[in-house]
Design a protein around this motif. Structure first.
Motif, PDB file in Angstrom:
ATOM      1  N   TRP A 162      -6.286   4.960  10.729  1.00  0.00           N
ATOM      2  CA  TRP A 162      -5.978   5.396   9.360  1.00  0.00           C
ATOM      3  C   TRP A 162      -6.573   6.787   9.087  1.00  0.00           C
ATOM      4  CZ3 TRP A 162      -9.279   5.812   4.909  1.00  0.00           C
ATOM      5  CH2 TRP A 162      -8.577   6.285   3.792  1.00  0.00           C
ATOM      6  N   ALA A 165      -5.232  -0.913   4.561  1.00  0.00           N
ATOM      7  CA  ALA A 165      -5.094   0.555   4.511  1.00  0.00           C
ATOM      8  C   ALA A 165      -3.625   0.954   4.425  1.00  0.00           C
ATOM      9  CB  ALA A 165      -5.726   1.187   5.748  1.00  0.00           C
ATOM     10  N   THR A 188       0.819  -1.225   0.000  1.00  0.00           N
ATOM     11  CA  THR A 188       0.000   0.000   0.000  1.00  0.00           C
ATOM     12  C   THR A 188       0.848   1.269   0.000  1.00  0.00           C
ATOM     13  OG1 THR A 188      -0.096  -0.177   2.408  1.00  0.00           O
ATOM     14  CG2 THR A 188      -1.984  -1.020   1.189  1.00  0.00           C
ATOM     15  N   GLN A 218      -5.630   5.532  -0.565  1.00  0.00           N
ATOM     16  CA  GLN A 218      -6.795   4.849   0.013  1.00  0.00           C
ATOM     17  C   GLN A 218      -6.530   3.348   0.075  1.00  0.00           C
ATOM     18  OE1 GLN A 218      -9.966   6.049  -2.685  1.00  0.00           O
ATOM     19  NE2 GLN A 218      -9.799   4.094  -3.758  1.00  0.00           N
ATOM     20  N   PRO A 219      -7.375   2.623   0.804  1.00  0.00           N
ATOM     21  CA  PRO A 219      -7.107   1.197   0.983  1.00  0.00           C
ATOM     22  C   PRO A 219      -7.249   0.377  -0.310  1.00  0.00           C
ATOM     23  CG  PRO A 219      -8.643   2.020   2.652  1.00  0.00           C
ATOM     24  CD  PRO A 219      -8.521   3.077   1.604  1.00  0.00           C
TER      25      PRO A 219
END
Ligand code: 4AD
Ligand code: MG
Length: 429
Positions: free
Chosen positions: A407, A346, A308, A313-314
């Motif tokens: 997050w 995330a 990530t 964003q996740p």
């Protein structure tokens, strides 16, 4: 009664109002005491001058230590020199209770702040997080209710676990062995065959010794379960509830988010669908980054971080290898070595915030999977009735509320996402 946030919005400029709060900071210059007052909504400077209030009130303002409780009446003026751009010019200032010397002064080490957590919850940092947490909880309820889900509640004291014995907390239950719930999983499946679309937010407990920045032993778990639905159906709810919470926080708490170091614009830009890759694709991406993962192994923190990196964003990873997954996850009809399970991961080092799956419906397979999982199917007889009576396709997920808040608020450590964190090393205050 007006709140400090209303003043800071500019809604009360020129008006005479009363505020109630606690002294956050104070200093006296010449004949003026500058008292920064805190309430649940923010902080505001109150100027108390010797000429404008009775002598005993000025003396009180001068003498009161931080965290004394006070009420102030006066006129709100815009003043660039004041923090936040507004100030109250006091006409009355009453100290309601004089505080002793506040223990939080210079020492701001993490351990000390955890020792005095009952006082540290008053800090600007914690109150900002609490306001966002409030918004996020509201947004999650709003989302599921808006989608026609019923809020139903499972027990917290349970006879069996669903996520493996290693992380169960034991409870001595009148001479019998019971556990604190890890997940509402087994009850959710029973309730989905009753109310079809169900959700809840409540505490889950994990006797996880791992000291990491994303594990608590007690956390708030949002879980949903849906009958007549498969993995792809519930996956949509997972990404959309996260999107909704992110947008709501950006709308409701932009100043708090900025204070915490999260740019609200990043949350405004969160949009579905999230990128969705398979476990196999995740391994390919990691290999390209020089990380060789043995097929079948779960993704660890560092791998989730690598996947990530730099994302706003996740992302979703689905179709994990069946080995090492919980017994209830449905095998992928296209490849029985995989399960129809997914995680939402995330960025910003938070990692997995949602874990979910379609559920296995084959009674005989389930019994065998429970054995393979190291459990006794006899303990799960009541659960297996869900496959004997009215068995239908169903799926669901669990979302760690503190991980979501971690997050959204861009917190380094999950412990600040909850007022009184429970970790392996600490269960007080
Ligand atoms: O992935 P988990 O273990 O999945 C379940 O419990 C399923 N029964 C959920 C379901 O399908 N109804 O946990 C779900 C989520 C994780 O993705 C993570 O966000 C959070 O719960 N979580 C924790 N949060 C904080 N501290 C811990 N120790 C956590 N363990 C799991
Ligand atoms: Mg998981």
């Amino acid at each position: 009664m007006p709140k400090i946030a209303d003043v800071l919005r500019g809604a009360l400029t020129g008006q005479d109002i009363e505020l109630k709060g606690w002294i956050y900071r104070t200093r006296t210059i010449g004949g003026k005491a500058f008292v920064v007052l805190r309430d649940s909504s923010g902080v505001l400077q109150v100027a108390v001058s010797r000429e404008s209030v009775p002598a005993d009130q000025f003396e009180g303002a001068e003498r009161a230590l931080i965290e004394s409780a006070a009420t102030a009446k006066g006129t709100i003026v815009a003043d660039k020199r004041a923090p936040g751009g507004y100030e109250m010019r006091a006409k009355e200032f009453h100290v309601v209770s004089f505080a002793e010397k506040f223990p939080i002064q210079q020492d701001l080490s993490e351990e000390f702040l955890l020792d005095v957590r009952h006082l540290w919850v008053r800090s600007q940092r914690m109150t900002s997080i609490f306001r966002v947490r409030h918004t996020v909880f509201g947004a999650v309820h709003e989302y599921f209710r808006g989608e026609g889900f019923f809020e139903v509640h499972p027990p917290m004291i349970t006879p069996v676990g669903s996520e493996g014995g290693a992380t169960l907390f034991n409870v001595e239950y009148f001479g019998k062995k019971a556990y604190l719930t890890q997940s509402w999983q087994l009850y959710a499946e029973a309730l989905a065959l009753s109310m079809e679309k169900v959700y809840y937010i409540g505490p889950s407990f994990r006797a996880e010794k791992s000291r990491t920045t994303r594990h608590l032993t007690e956390y708030w778990h949002c879980e949903m379960e849906e009958a007549w639905a498969g993995m792809d159906d519930v996956l949509k709810h997972a990404e959309r509830v996260i999107e909704h919470a992110a947008h709501r926080a950006a709308e409701e708490n932009p100043e708090d988010l900025k204070f915490l170091g999260r740019d609200p614009d990043l949350l405004v830009k969160v949009h579905t669908p999230f990128e969705h890759i398979t476990y196999d694709e995740a391994l390919r991406r990691l290999k390209a980054k020089g990380m060789e993962i043995e097929w079948g192994k779960d993704l660890r923190t560092l791998e989730e971080r690598a996947l990530t990196e730099g994302m706003g964003q996740p992302i979703i990873v689905s179709r994990y290898p069946r080995v090492s997954q919980a017994f209830y996850k449905r095998r992928d009809p296209a490849n029985p070595e995989l399960v129809l399970g997914f995680d939402v991961i995330a960025p910003d080092d938070v990692g997995e915030i949602v874990g979910g799956s379609e559920r296995e419906t084959d009674l005989e397979y389930l019994k065998q999977a429970i054995v393979e999982f190291g459990e006794d199917p006899a303990h799960y007889e009541w659960y297996l009735d869900t496959r004997r009576f009215g068995n239908v396709q169903h799926a669901g997920f669990g979302m760690g509320m503190e991980r979501l808040i971690q997050w959204i608020c861009k917190l380094d450590h999950i412990r600040d996402a909850i007022p009184f964190p429970r970790t392996p090393a600490r269960f007080s205050p």
